[in-house]
Design a protein around this motif. Structure first.
Motif, PDB file in Angstrom:
ATOM      1  N   ASP A  29     -10.398 -29.475 -20.094  1.00 50.60           N
ATOM      2  CA  ASP A  29     -10.092 -28.495 -19.406  1.00 50.60           C
ATOM      3  C   ASP A  29      -9.674 -28.395 -21.352  1.00 50.60           C
ATOM      4  OD1 ASP A  29      -6.432 -29.900 -19.078  1.00 50.60           O
ATOM      5  OD2 ASP A  29      -8.145 -31.033 -20.347  1.00 50.60           O
ATOM      6  N   GLN A  30      -9.881 -29.266 -22.166  1.00 52.68           N
ATOM      7  CA  GLN A  30      -9.750 -28.196 -23.253  1.00 52.68           C
ATOM      8  C   GLN A  30     -10.150 -27.340 -24.351  1.00 52.68           C
ATOM      9  OE1 GLN A  30      -7.055 -30.707 -25.714  1.00 52.68           O
ATOM     10  NE2 GLN A  30      -6.265 -31.329 -23.968  1.00 52.68           N
ATOM     11  N   TYR A  31     -11.573 -27.024 -23.361  1.00 53.65           N
ATOM     12  CA  TYR A  31     -12.664 -26.127 -24.543  1.00 53.65           C
ATOM     13  C   TYR A  31     -12.325 -25.318 -25.351  1.00 53.65           C
ATOM     14  CZ  TYR A  31     -16.963 -23.721 -24.348  1.00 53.65           C
ATOM     15  OH  TYR A  31     -18.024 -22.852 -25.151  1.00 53.65           O
ATOM     16  N   TYR A  32     -11.426 -24.590 -25.641  1.00 53.36           N
ATOM     17  CA  TYR A  32     -11.016 -23.682 -26.421  1.00 53.36           C
ATOM     18  C   TYR A  32     -10.335 -24.013 -27.295  1.00 53.36           C
ATOM     19  CZ  TYR A  32     -13.418 -19.867 -23.598  1.00 53.36           C
ATOM     20  OH  TYR A  32     -14.147 -19.287 -23.485  1.00 53.36           O
ATOM     21  N   ARG A  33     -10.157 -25.423 -27.439  1.00 56.96           N
ATOM     22  CA  ARG A  33      -9.328 -25.883 -28.319  1.00 56.96           C
ATOM     23  C   ARG A  33     -10.306 -26.718 -29.546  1.00 56.96           C
ATOM     24  NH1 ARG A  33      -5.239 -31.312 -27.815  1.00 56.96           N
ATOM     25  NH2 ARG A  33      -4.767 -31.098 -29.999  1.00 56.96           N
ATOM     26  N   ARG A  76     -15.791 -20.814 -16.401  1.00 61.82           N
ATOM     27  CA  ARG A  76     -15.256 -21.857 -17.590  1.00 61.82           C
ATOM     28  C   ARG A  76     -14.608 -22.785 -16.320  1.00 61.82           C
ATOM     29  NH1 ARG A  76     -10.254 -22.555 -17.877  1.00 61.82           N
ATOM     30  NH2 ARG A  76      -9.939 -20.285 -16.317  1.00 61.82           N
ATOM     31  N   GLU A  77     -15.164 -22.386 -14.967  1.00 60.70           N
ATOM     32  CA  GLU A  77     -14.197 -23.412 -13.476  1.00 60.70           C
ATOM     33  C   GLU A  77     -15.130 -24.524 -13.795  1.00 60.70           C
ATOM     34  OE1 GLU A  77     -13.962 -19.664 -12.162  1.00 60.70           O
ATOM     35  OE2 GLU A  77     -12.184 -20.360 -13.724  1.00 60.70           O
ATOM     36  N   ASP A  83     -19.800 -18.916 -23.211  1.00 63.46           N
ATOM     37  CA  ASP A  83     -18.774 -17.634 -23.499  1.00 63.46           C
ATOM     38  C   ASP A  83     -19.223 -16.477 -23.120  1.00 63.46           C
ATOM     39  OD1 ASP A  83     -16.627 -16.453 -24.731  1.00 63.46           O
ATOM     40  OD2 ASP A  83     -14.966 -17.308 -24.364  1.00 63.46           O
ATOM     41  N   ILE A  84     -18.911 -15.624 -22.450  1.00 62.34           N
ATOM     42  CA  ILE A  84     -19.332 -14.501 -22.550  1.00 62.34           C
ATOM     43  C   ILE A  84     -19.819 -13.671 -24.022  1.00 62.34           C
ATOM     44  CG2 ILE A  84     -16.709 -13.196 -22.121  1.00 62.34           C
ATOM     45  CD1 ILE A  84     -18.489 -11.167 -20.836  1.00 62.34           C
ATOM     46  N   GLU A  85     -19.091 -13.738 -24.856  1.00 64.42           N
ATOM     47  CA  GLU A  85     -19.106 -13.622 -26.209  1.00 64.42           C
ATOM     48  C   GLU A  85     -19.445 -14.189 -26.913  1.00 64.42           C
ATOM     49  OE1 GLU A  85     -15.269 -12.813 -28.479  1.00 64.42           O
ATOM     50  OE2 GLU A  85     -14.474 -11.464 -26.344  1.00 64.42           O
TER      51      GLU A  85
ATOM     52  N   PHE B  38     -20.003  -6.969 -18.236  1.00 62.16           N
ATOM     53  CA  PHE B  38     -19.304  -7.727 -18.836  1.00 62.16           C
ATOM     54  C   PHE B  38     -17.874  -6.789 -19.050  1.00 62.16           C
ATOM     55  CE2 PHE B  38     -22.226 -10.531 -18.233  1.00 62.16           C
ATOM     56  CZ  PHE B  38     -23.791 -10.323 -19.541  1.00 62.16           C
ATOM     57  N   GLU B  41     -15.420  -7.491 -17.047  1.00 61.66           N
ATOM     58  CA  GLU B  41     -14.780  -9.156 -18.116  1.00 61.66           C
ATOM     59  C   GLU B  41     -13.752  -9.227 -19.387  1.00 61.66           C
ATOM     60  OE1 GLU B  41     -17.937 -12.260 -17.346  1.00 61.66           O
ATOM     61  OE2 GLU B  41     -16.234 -13.839 -19.316  1.00 61.66           O
ATOM     62  N   LEU B  42     -14.411  -8.626 -19.910  1.00 60.95           N
ATOM     63  CA  LEU B  42     -13.656  -8.526 -21.333  1.00 60.95           C
ATOM     64  C   LEU B  42     -12.638  -7.878 -21.543  1.00 60.95           C
ATOM     65  CD1 LEU B  42     -16.975  -7.181 -23.719  1.00 60.95           C
ATOM     66  CD2 LEU B  42     -15.353 -10.261 -23.790  1.00 60.95           C
ATOM     67  N   ARG B  45      -9.954  -9.843 -20.208  1.00 63.24           N
ATOM     68  CA  ARG B  45      -9.307 -11.150 -21.210  1.00 63.24           C
ATOM     69  C   ARG B  45      -8.534 -10.406 -22.018  1.00 63.24           C
ATOM     70  NH1 ARG B  45     -13.297 -14.460 -24.515  1.00 63.24           N
ATOM     71  NH2 ARG B  45     -14.430 -15.066 -21.920  1.00 63.24           N
ATOM     72  N   GLY B 106      -4.843 -21.507 -14.397  1.00 61.42           N
ATOM     73  CA  GLY B 106      -6.438 -21.407 -14.018  1.00 61.42           C
ATOM     74  C   GLY B 106      -6.787 -21.131 -15.483  1.00 61.42           C
ATOM     75  N   ASP B 108      -7.480 -21.769 -19.610  1.00 61.50           N
ATOM     76  CA  ASP B 108      -7.656 -22.682 -21.005  1.00 61.50           C
ATOM     77  C   ASP B 108      -5.965 -21.982 -21.303  1.00 61.50           C
ATOM     78  OD1 ASP B 108      -7.651 -24.429 -23.227  1.00 61.50           O
ATOM     79  OD2 ASP B 108      -9.625 -24.626 -23.775  1.00 61.50           O
ATOM     80  N   MET B 109      -5.380 -23.287 -22.138  1.00 61.88           N
ATOM     81  CA  MET B 109      -4.051 -22.868 -22.838  1.00 61.88           C
ATOM     82  C   MET B 109      -4.876 -22.383 -23.821  1.00 61.88           C
ATOM     83  SD  MET B 109      -1.403 -23.404 -25.051  1.00 61.88           S
ATOM     84  CE  MET B 109      -1.210 -25.535 -24.804  1.00 61.88           C
ATOM     85  N   TYR B 110      -5.314 -22.752 -24.744  1.00 61.44           N
ATOM     86  CA  TYR B 110      -6.496 -22.524 -26.128  1.00 61.44           C
ATOM     87  C   TYR B 110      -6.858 -21.724 -26.438  1.00 61.44           C
ATOM     88  CZ  TYR B 110      -4.372 -27.726 -27.123  1.00 61.44           C
ATOM     89  OH  TYR B 110      -3.831 -28.671 -26.933  1.00 61.44           O
ATOM     90  N   GLN B 111      -7.438 -20.582 -25.485  1.00 64.00           N
ATOM     91  CA  GLN B 111      -7.832 -20.234 -25.730  1.00 64.00           C
ATOM     92  C   GLN B 111      -7.259 -18.554 -25.787  1.00 64.00           C
ATOM     93  OE1 GLN B 111      -9.904 -18.124 -22.413  1.00 64.00           O
ATOM     94  NE2 GLN B 111     -11.636 -17.247 -23.526  1.00 64.00           N
TER      95      GLN B 111
END
Lengths: 176, 284
Positions: A29-33, A76-77, A83-85, B38, B41-42, B45, B106, B108-111
């Motif tokens: 759950d820390q993918y973005y880290r 992501r789930e 990632d879309i970008e 897209f 979604e963008l 976000r 739900g 990811d906090m790091y994003q």
């Protein structure tokens, strides 16, 4: 071409194995880290997958299809995902490569491929115009798309004024 | 063709043909449809990111105001009032943090970390400042995070949340301040403590500076222990921390050496000149 695509697909299985092992190196759950570590590589992989798919079918590979080729998830789930970008960045790299392919096709005597590439690129450009991007690296890369579009138009133009596309146009009708 | 009204390098470039090709793009082709999704979604976000940035700014402002309030605390009669008011303010900040937590369910906090990090650091600074004034000790990150567990308070909230659970379980949200944000907040705290030291002398309080000196030394030791192994921002703060510690130690020195010679009511003058110099240094 089809044989090369086949070969390329085989290489992807090595990629799949390595991505599998990467997935285990950090908490799911820390993918973005840690995202920055593999971001660049993933974008390259998207480009390569998109290129293979284009050469096979002249369509744009979908996110889900790329995910499948790479052996990762699309959302992501469900785990390690694309990632879309990163997907969009890879697609933009494809555009640049297709501009190059258009030029080299003409040199090799294939006068119909550039026309098909042109239709494809225009559709891609229209798609990207729908997006509201922020001033980040994706936006910068998108700014490069118009130069690719222009280059391909020039190729098509060069062909058309010399009448080289006449017999090619007849066959280039239906694009997806 | 339709003729070009724009000046372009190639004058005889087929403008008309280009426009025609663009019009030929089918708006409901598979590609266009996926790009529309897209876009959605963008946008979603980016909107969330912006909401979090706004919350973070609100958190920063209110935390800073709390810190200013706490600087007005003295052992004087209204001290209790100030502490109570600060608690009210910090509760307001925590309500904002709750909204942050809700946005991040739900996700990811790091994003989104970069959006909320400044606010959280400021909050750590404020809450640890208050804690120090009350207890003369450093609040732990666990203590901080304990206060950041929220439950749905009233029925209204529960029905508003997008829950598909029919059970009577109350909703809980929590936000964990990361160790890095905690460290950065504590580093900023040292700056405020240094100011507290100088101003407390001005109030005739000659005990606090020495307590602060001890306390800051311990924090400094802690940071030195981490050294360069932390992220870049932590190392940067270490430099300012050293300066704050030096100022406090110098103040203690002045008190020790000259304090007994100068009557209490004049001590303030000695330090007010020093404070002006310090303020100039900091470019306030």
């Amino acid at each position: 071409v089809p044989k090369k695509c086949q070969k390329a697909r085989e290489h992807f299985s090595t990629v799949r194995t390595q991505l599998e092992s990467l997935k285990t190196k950090f908490p799911a759950d820390q993918y973005y880290r840690f995202h920055e570590h593999w971001r660049f590589v993933l974008q390259r992989l998207v480009f390569l997958a998109a290129f293979v798919v284009y050469l096979e079918s002249e369509t744009l590979v979908t996110r889900e299809a790329v995910a499948e080729i790479l052996g990762i998830e699309a959302d992501r789930e469900r785990g390690f995902h694309l990632d879309i970008e990163d997907y969009l960045s890879g697609v933009l790299t494809l555009a640049s490569e297709l501009a190059r392919l258009a030029v080299n096709s003409v040199t090799a005597g294939d006068y119909s491929r550039p026309l098909r590439i042109s239709t494809f690129i225009n559709e891609l450009d229209s798609g990207f115009r729908l997006l509201n991007l922020k001033n980040d690296s994706l936006r910068k890369r998108y700014d490069g798309l118009k130069y690719d579009v222009k280059k391909i138009e020039e190729v098509v133009y060069d062909l058309s004024i010399r009448g080289l596309n006449k017999e090619a146009t007849v066959g280039a009708g239906g694009e997806k | 063709g339709s003729g070009g009204f724009r000046k372009r390098k190639h004058d005889n470039f087929p403008h008309g043909q280009r426009r025609e090709e663009k019009e030929n793009v089918n708006p409901s082709s598979a590609l266009m449809t996926s790009f529309k999704s897209f876009q959605l979604e963008l946008d979603t976000r980016h909107d969330k990111y912006e909401r979090l940035v706004k919350l973070s700014r609100d958190i920063t402002i209110e935390s800073k105001r709390t810190i200013f309030l706490l600087h007005r605390f003295t052992s004087a009669p209204n001290g209790e009032e100030i502490l109570n008011e600060s608690e009210v303010k910090l509760d307001a900040v925590r309500r904002k943090i709750k909204q942050v937590a809700q946005e991040l369910i739900g996700e990811d906090m790091y994003q989104f970390h970069r959006a909320i990090s400044p606010g959280l650091q400021e909050y750590v600074e404020a809450v640890s400042f208050q804690y120090f004034i009350k207890t003369r000790s450093l609040i732990s990150v666990e203590e901080i995070n304990k206060q950041l567990i929220f439950t749905a308070e009233d029925r209204e909230e529960t029905t508003n949340t997008t829950s598909n659970s029919r059970d009577k379980q109350p909703h809980t949200w929590s936000l964990k301040v990361t160790p890095v944000d905690y460290l950065l907040g504590v580093a900023d705290l040292t700056g405020e403590l240094m100011r507290l030291c100088i101003s407390s002398v001005g109030n005739g309080d000659i005990d606090t500076p020495f307590e602060l000196s001890q306390f800051l030394r311990q924090i400094y030791d802690g940071f030195t222990f981490i050294g360069n192994t932390g992220p870049y921002e932590v190392s940067k703060k270490l430099y300012t921390l050293k300066q704050s510690l030096a100022k406090v130690e110098n103040a203690c020195y002045t008190l020790k050496v000259r304090g007994s010679e100068i009557p209490k009511h004049m001590l303030a003058d000695v330090f007010s000149t020093k404070t002006e110099l310090i303020d100039q240094e900091e470019g306030l």
